[in-house]
Design an enzyme around this catalytic site. Structure first.
Site, PDB file in Angstrom:
ATOM      1  N   ASP A  25      38.014  40.201  50.715  1.00 28.21           N
ATOM      2  CA  ASP A  25      36.720  40.909  50.825  1.00 28.21           C
ATOM      3  C   ASP A  25      35.696  40.236  51.740  1.00 28.21           C
ATOM      4  OD1 ASP A  25      38.056  42.369  48.947  1.00 28.21           O
ATOM      5  OD2 ASP A  25      36.578  42.154  47.354  1.00 28.21           O
ATOM      6  N   GLU A  73      37.065  45.534  49.340  1.00 27.50           N
ATOM      7  CA  GLU A  73      36.646  46.295  48.159  1.00 27.50           C
ATOM      8  C   GLU A  73      35.930  47.550  48.632  1.00 27.50           C
ATOM      9  OE1 GLU A  73      34.250  44.208  45.251  1.00 27.50           O
ATOM     10  OE2 GLU A  73      33.800  46.065  44.169  1.00 27.50           O
ATOM     11  N   LYS A 130      41.133  48.006  47.913  1.00 31.80           N
ATOM     12  CA  LYS A 130      41.138  47.972  46.446  1.00 31.80           C
ATOM     13  C   LYS A 130      39.827  48.542  45.931  1.00 31.80           C
ATOM     14  CE  LYS A 130      39.592  43.109  46.327  1.00 31.80           C
ATOM     15  NZ  LYS A 130      38.358  43.256  45.569  1.00 31.80           N
ATOM     16  N   LYS A 133      37.870  44.695  41.339  1.00 31.38           N
ATOM     17  CA  LYS A 133      37.604  43.320  41.745  1.00 31.38           C
ATOM     18  C   LYS A 133      38.910  42.585  42.032  1.00 31.38           C
ATOM     19  CE  LYS A 133      33.234  44.135  41.052  1.00 31.38           C
ATOM     20  NZ  LYS A 133      32.486  44.645  42.229  1.00 31.38           N
ATOM     21  N   VAL A 158      35.505  36.047  49.236  1.00 30.84           N
ATOM     22  CA  VAL A 158      34.299  36.139  48.397  1.00 30.84           C
ATOM     23  C   VAL A 158      34.445  37.261  47.367  1.00 30.84           C
ATOM     24  CG1 VAL A 158      32.838  35.260  50.231  1.00 30.84           C
ATOM     25  CG2 VAL A 158      33.138  37.720  50.030  1.00 30.84           C
ATOM     26  N   THR A 159      33.668  37.137  46.279  1.00 31.82           N
ATOM     27  CA  THR A 159      32.935  35.962  45.869  1.00 31.82           C
ATOM     28  C   THR A 159      33.787  35.164  44.873  1.00 31.82           C
ATOM     29  OG1 THR A 159      31.818  37.059  43.994  1.00 31.82           O
ATOM     30  CG2 THR A 159      30.689  37.109  46.114  1.00 31.82           C
ATOM     31  N   CYS A 163      35.648  38.524  42.783  1.00 36.03           N
ATOM     32  CA  CYS A 163      36.929  39.030  43.276  1.00 36.03           C
ATOM     33  C   CYS A 163      37.978  37.940  43.482  1.00 36.03           C
ATOM     34  CB  CYS A 163      36.709  39.825  44.553  1.00 36.03           C
ATOM     35  SG  CYS A 163      35.793  41.353  44.227  1.00 36.03           S
ATOM     36  N   GLN A 203      42.329  21.892  32.853  1.00 36.39           N
ATOM     37  CA  GLN A 203      43.470  21.977  31.933  1.00 36.39           C
ATOM     38  C   GLN A 203      44.812  21.936  32.668  1.00 36.39           C
ATOM     39  OE1 GLN A 203      42.917  24.688  28.448  1.00 36.39           O
ATOM     40  NE2 GLN A 203      41.248  25.535  29.696  1.00 36.39           N
TER      41      GLN A 203
HETATM   42  N1  TIU Z   1      34.312  40.944  46.404  1.00 35.45           N
HETATM   43  C1  TIU Z   1      33.509  40.734  45.369  1.00 35.45           C
HETATM   44  O1  TIU Z   1      33.454  39.646  44.803  1.00 35.45           O
HETATM   45  N2  TIU Z   1      32.753  41.795  44.954  1.00 35.45           N
HETATM   46  C2  TIU Z   1      31.574  41.681  44.290  1.00 35.45           C
HETATM   47  O2  TIU Z   1      30.995  42.672  43.865  1.00 35.45           O
HETATM   48  N3  TIU Z   1      31.079  40.423  44.135  1.00 35.45           N
HETATM   49  C3  TIU Z   1      29.862  40.070  43.636  1.00 35.45           C
HETATM   50  O3  TIU Z   1      29.653  38.868  43.478  1.00 35.45           O
HETATM   51  N4  TIU Z   1      28.968  41.001  43.350  1.00 35.45           N
END
Ligand code: TIU
Length: 231
Positions: A25, A73, A130, A133, A158-159, A163, A203
């Site tokens: 993403d 996304e 996709k 997430k 990210v993030t 995701c 862990q």
């Molecule tokens: N790709 C992804 O992480 N989508 C999000 O919506 N991330 C946020 O941190 N909002």
């Protein structure tokens, strides 16, 4: 012959032919000034710090002949694949599907939905669209990994806590070994970045392994095939 990435909590053995790079993403709406992410009040520079390291890892992965995959996304223009709960979340006036600063927000084909030019996919590199997430949910990612005999996934994008984490957890449950590069993933929240990384390697590596772009590139250079190789 197995090679190893220098990683935490311990070295991760891998083979070139069974390792893929997955970039999650890295889309304009999340990373570019003036996009959806910034419109929500986020500091996109925290995410943009990952661009340079991602570019270097991408170049090394291509050089080593790894399978390189990208995700985005987003949703169908008719929003038929967007759960009403996701659309309603946050009560945003300008949310998913609305006209935003870079076209309709998180809609496939709109400028803001595209991958940033710095990390543009090359022809032949699968791009996975996709709606969730996680990159496994309702996509053909797992089929493509299986068809390519992939066991190890280098994860960037990210993030970190959204995701990236969701995808790493999905991959881990399916038996894949994930190497998350901490300088190649980013969060709008520094605390979530730190804790998100810690959670993966806690862990004994509960969800996977953590390393850096530099160490991953060193590992890829060790396994790089002779010139003229075919994947
Ligand atoms: N790709 C992804 O992480 N989508 C999000 O919506 N991330 C946020 O941190 N909002």
């Amino acid at each position: 012959m197995p090679f190893a990435f220098d990683a935490e909590p311990y070295a991760l053995e891998f083979e070139r032919k069974t390792t893929a790079l997955l970039i999650i993403d890295m889309q304009r709406d999340f990373l570019e000034p003036g996009g959806f992410g910034e419109m929500l009040g986020n500091d996109v520079s925290l995410l943009r710090a990952a661009i340079g390291p991602c570019q270097r890892v991408l170049a090394a992965a291509r050089e080593a002949g790894l399978l390189v995959m990208h995700t985005r996304e987003g949703h169908r223009p008719d929003l038929a694949d967007a759960p009403p709960a996701k659309l309603a979340r946050g009560g945003l006036e300008t949310g998913i599907g609305a006209e935003g600063p870079m076209g309709r927000i998180l809609i496939r084909g709109e400028p803001g939905h595209g991958i940033i030019p710095e990390l543009a996919p090359k022809p032949g590199e699968p791009v996975i669209d996709k709606s969730g997430k996680g990159a496994f949910y309702e996509t053909d990612l797992e089929l493509m990994l299986r068809n390519n005999d992939i066991r190890t996934i280098i994860v960037c994008g990210v993030t970190t806590e959204v995701c990236v984490h969701t995808t790493v957890r999905e991959a881990n449950d399916r038996g894949y070994e994930c190497l998350v590069l901490e300088d190649c993933v980013g969060s709008y929240f520094p605390e979530f970045q730190r804790v998100g990384i810690d959670m993966i390697k806690a862990q004994g590596g509960i969800f996977g392994w953590v390393s850096t772009s530099e160490k991953a590139i060193a590992g890829l250079n060790r396994c790089a095939p002779q010139p003229g190789h075919r994947r």
